[in-house]
Scaffold this active site. Structure first.
Site, PDB file in Angstrom:
ATOM      1  N   SER A 139       0.875  -1.185   0.000  1.00  0.00           N
ATOM      2  CA  SER A 139       0.000   0.000   0.000  1.00  0.00           C
ATOM      3  C   SER A 139       0.904   1.224   0.000  1.00  0.00           C
ATOM      4  CB  SER A 139      -0.841  -0.011   1.291  1.00  0.00           C
ATOM      5  OG  SER A 139      -1.467   1.239   1.495  1.00  0.00           O
ATOM      6  N   TYR A 152      -2.161  -0.994  10.466  1.00  0.00           N
ATOM      7  CA  TYR A 152      -2.111  -1.152   9.000  1.00  0.00           C
ATOM      8  C   TYR A 152      -0.774  -0.645   8.454  1.00  0.00           C
ATOM      9  CZ  TYR A 152      -4.018  -1.004   4.202  1.00  0.00           C
ATOM     10  OH  TYR A 152      -4.253  -1.198   2.862  1.00  0.00           O
TER      11      TYR A 152
HETATM   12  P1  NAD Z   1     -11.532  -6.212   0.231  1.00  0.00           P
HETATM   13  O1  NAD Z   1     -12.140  -6.041   1.572  1.00  0.00           O
HETATM   14  O2  NAD Z   1     -12.342  -5.965  -0.984  1.00  0.00           O
HETATM   15  O3  NAD Z   1     -10.873  -7.662   0.090  1.00  0.00           O
HETATM   16  C1  NAD Z   1     -10.180  -8.269   1.135  1.00  0.00           C
HETATM   17  C2  NAD Z   1     -10.070  -9.742   0.842  1.00  0.00           C
HETATM   18  O4  NAD Z   1      -9.378 -10.372   1.937  1.00  0.00           O
HETATM   19  C3  NAD Z   1     -11.441 -10.446   0.755  1.00  0.00           C
HETATM   20  O5  NAD Z   1     -11.374 -11.456  -0.225  1.00  0.00           O
HETATM   21  C4  NAD Z   1     -11.604 -11.054   2.134  1.00  0.00           C
HETATM   22  O6  NAD Z   1     -12.479 -12.188   2.160  1.00  0.00           O
HETATM   23  C5  NAD Z   1     -10.161 -11.449   2.422  1.00  0.00           C
HETATM   24  N1  NAD Z   1      -9.894 -11.689   3.840  1.00  0.00           N
HETATM   25  C6  NAD Z   1     -10.162 -10.898   4.900  1.00  0.00           C
HETATM   26  N2  NAD Z   1      -9.789 -11.526   6.024  1.00  0.00           N
HETATM   27  C7  NAD Z   1      -9.264 -12.712   5.670  1.00  0.00           C
HETATM   28  C8  NAD Z   1      -8.709 -13.804   6.402  1.00  0.00           C
HETATM   29  N3  NAD Z   1      -8.622 -13.793   7.736  1.00  0.00           N
HETATM   30  N4  NAD Z   1      -8.273 -14.888   5.712  1.00  0.00           N
HETATM   31  C9  NAD Z   1      -8.379 -14.926   4.345  1.00  0.00           C
HETATM   32  N5  NAD Z   1      -8.902 -13.926   3.613  1.00  0.00           N
HETATM   33  C10 NAD Z   1      -9.338 -12.825   4.280  1.00  0.00           C
HETATM   34  O7  NAD Z   1     -10.246  -5.251   0.282  1.00  0.00           O
HETATM   35  P2  NAD Z   1      -9.277  -4.697  -0.861  1.00  0.00           P
HETATM   36  O8  NAD Z   1      -9.374  -3.235  -0.817  1.00  0.00           O
HETATM   37  O9  NAD Z   1      -9.469  -5.411  -2.147  1.00  0.00           O
HETATM   38  O10 NAD Z   1      -7.871  -5.066  -0.228  1.00  0.00           O
HETATM   39  C11 NAD Z   1      -7.017  -6.061  -0.737  1.00  0.00           C
HETATM   40  C12 NAD Z   1      -5.581  -5.720  -0.355  1.00  0.00           C
HETATM   41  O11 NAD Z   1      -5.202  -4.491  -0.939  1.00  0.00           O
HETATM   42  C13 NAD Z   1      -5.379  -5.553   1.148  1.00  0.00           C
HETATM   43  O12 NAD Z   1      -4.149  -6.119   1.533  1.00  0.00           O
HETATM   44  C14 NAD Z   1      -5.341  -4.054   1.316  1.00  0.00           C
HETATM   45  O13 NAD Z   1      -4.606  -3.663   2.435  1.00  0.00           O
HETATM   46  C15 NAD Z   1      -4.649  -3.650   0.036  1.00  0.00           C
HETATM   47  N6  NAD Z   1      -4.886  -2.261  -0.341  1.00  0.00           N
HETATM   48  C16 NAD Z   1      -6.134  -1.768  -0.527  1.00  0.00           C
HETATM   49  C17 NAD Z   1      -6.286  -0.449  -0.885  1.00  0.00           C
HETATM   50  C18 NAD Z   1      -7.632   0.158  -1.123  1.00  0.00           C
HETATM   51  O14 NAD Z   1      -7.717   1.374  -1.257  1.00  0.00           O
HETATM   52  N7  NAD Z   1      -8.704  -0.619  -1.226  1.00  0.00           N
HETATM   53  C19 NAD Z   1      -5.167   0.378  -1.029  1.00  0.00           C
HETATM   54  C20 NAD Z   1      -3.906  -0.151  -0.828  1.00  0.00           C
HETATM   55  C21 NAD Z   1      -3.774  -1.470  -0.483  1.00  0.00           C
END
Ligand code: NAD
Length: 257
Positions: A139, A152
């Protein structure tokens, strides 16, 4: 870029960024191991609609034993994992003094420690085949901090550190490890922050979205899972064979400030 015959395991791929990356790798011909909770069938359908083979394994990324079992089953089904995308992640926003200890433990476990376990299980087979790609979804918060996001930011800085060490330990092999560092992507993880901001400040959903982006992301536009899927695909390509330990920001200019 074709990935026929390769198998990709993407943690947390039932939603958001993970699902976008799974679809991009599936379209390139890889077999896909999905993981995560929620609407598993919809995720599987989205991946299988590309013609790829997909299975879903429900390992909880807080559990080392379940992660090990997930790799055993993936190896039985597809013969090995060639591409590992460490993507599962959760968020909780609160000042340090009131940050719930259980949330801290869960964020460190899911966003950081799970990547240590998956990486150690994936590496042996990748070394044997002298080919592998590990893509860690960090991130902007792996590069800079934001108030309220202690666990985080700590986890994502840790994941960037793990990326560099993995890249160094595999530097003379055909295995690479890199991190993608997205800014705001409109997924359920960020929608919750928009909803909380709207409630706290009495804003409409549109105004809360604009405010959240405006505070950090100079472009004023969300990054999309499709864009991140393309970057992951590029990191899997022969062109990226000597890209090792990099942090690729896709953040609308956030970390350029
Ligand atoms: P999201 O909530 O859409 O997806 C998260 C995924 O992780 C889902 O499939 C969920 O079921 C899974 N998950 C949660 N807890 C879990 C567990 N204990 N075991 C297995 N799976 C689990 O979120 P997202 O925004 O798509 O985030 C995905 C990644 O991207 C994360 O690591 C997040 O930190 C990173 N990220 C997101 C953003 C953003 O703006 N959305 C920005 C930078 C980084």
């Amino acid at each position: 870029m074709r990935l026929n015959g390769k198998t990709a395991l993407i943690t947390g791929s039932t939603s958001g960024i993970g699902l976008g990356i799974a679809q991009a790798l599936a379209r390139a011909g890889a077999n896909i191991v999905l993981n995560g909770f929620g609407d598993v069938e919809a995720a599987r359908r989205a991946v299988e609609s590309t013609g790829a083979h997909a299975i879903h394994l429900p390992a909880d990324m807080r559990r080392a034993d379940e992660i090990e079992h997930m790799f055993d089953v993936a190896r039985e089904r597809f013969g090995g994992v060639d591409i590992l995308v460490n993507n599962a992640g959760i968020q909780h926003v609160a000042p340090i003094e009131s940050f719930p200890a259980q949330q801290w433990d869960d964020i460190i476990a899911i966003n950081l420690t799970s990547a240590f376990h998956t990486t150690r299980h994936a590496l042996a087979g990748m070394r044997e085949r002298n080919w592998g790609r590990i893509v860690n979804i960090a991130s902007v918060h792996g590069l800079v901090g934001s108030a309220g996001k202690s666990a985080y930011v700590a986890a994502k800085h840790g994941l960037v550190g793990l990326t560099k060490v993995t890249a160094l330990e595999t530097a003379t092999t055909g295995v690479t490890c890199n991190a993608i560092c997205p800014g705001f992507v409109l997924t359920p993880l960020v929608q919750k922050q928009i909803d909380d901001l709207a409630l706290r400040e009495g804003l409409s959903a549109d105004d809360a979205r604009t405010r959240l982006l405006g505070e950090k992301q100079p472009s004023g536009q969300f990054v999309t899972p499709e864009m991140l899927g393309s970057i992951a695909l590029m990191l899997c390509s022969p062109m990226a064979a000597e890209v090792r330990g990099a942090t690729w920001a896709a953040d609308g200019g956030w970390t350029a400030q």
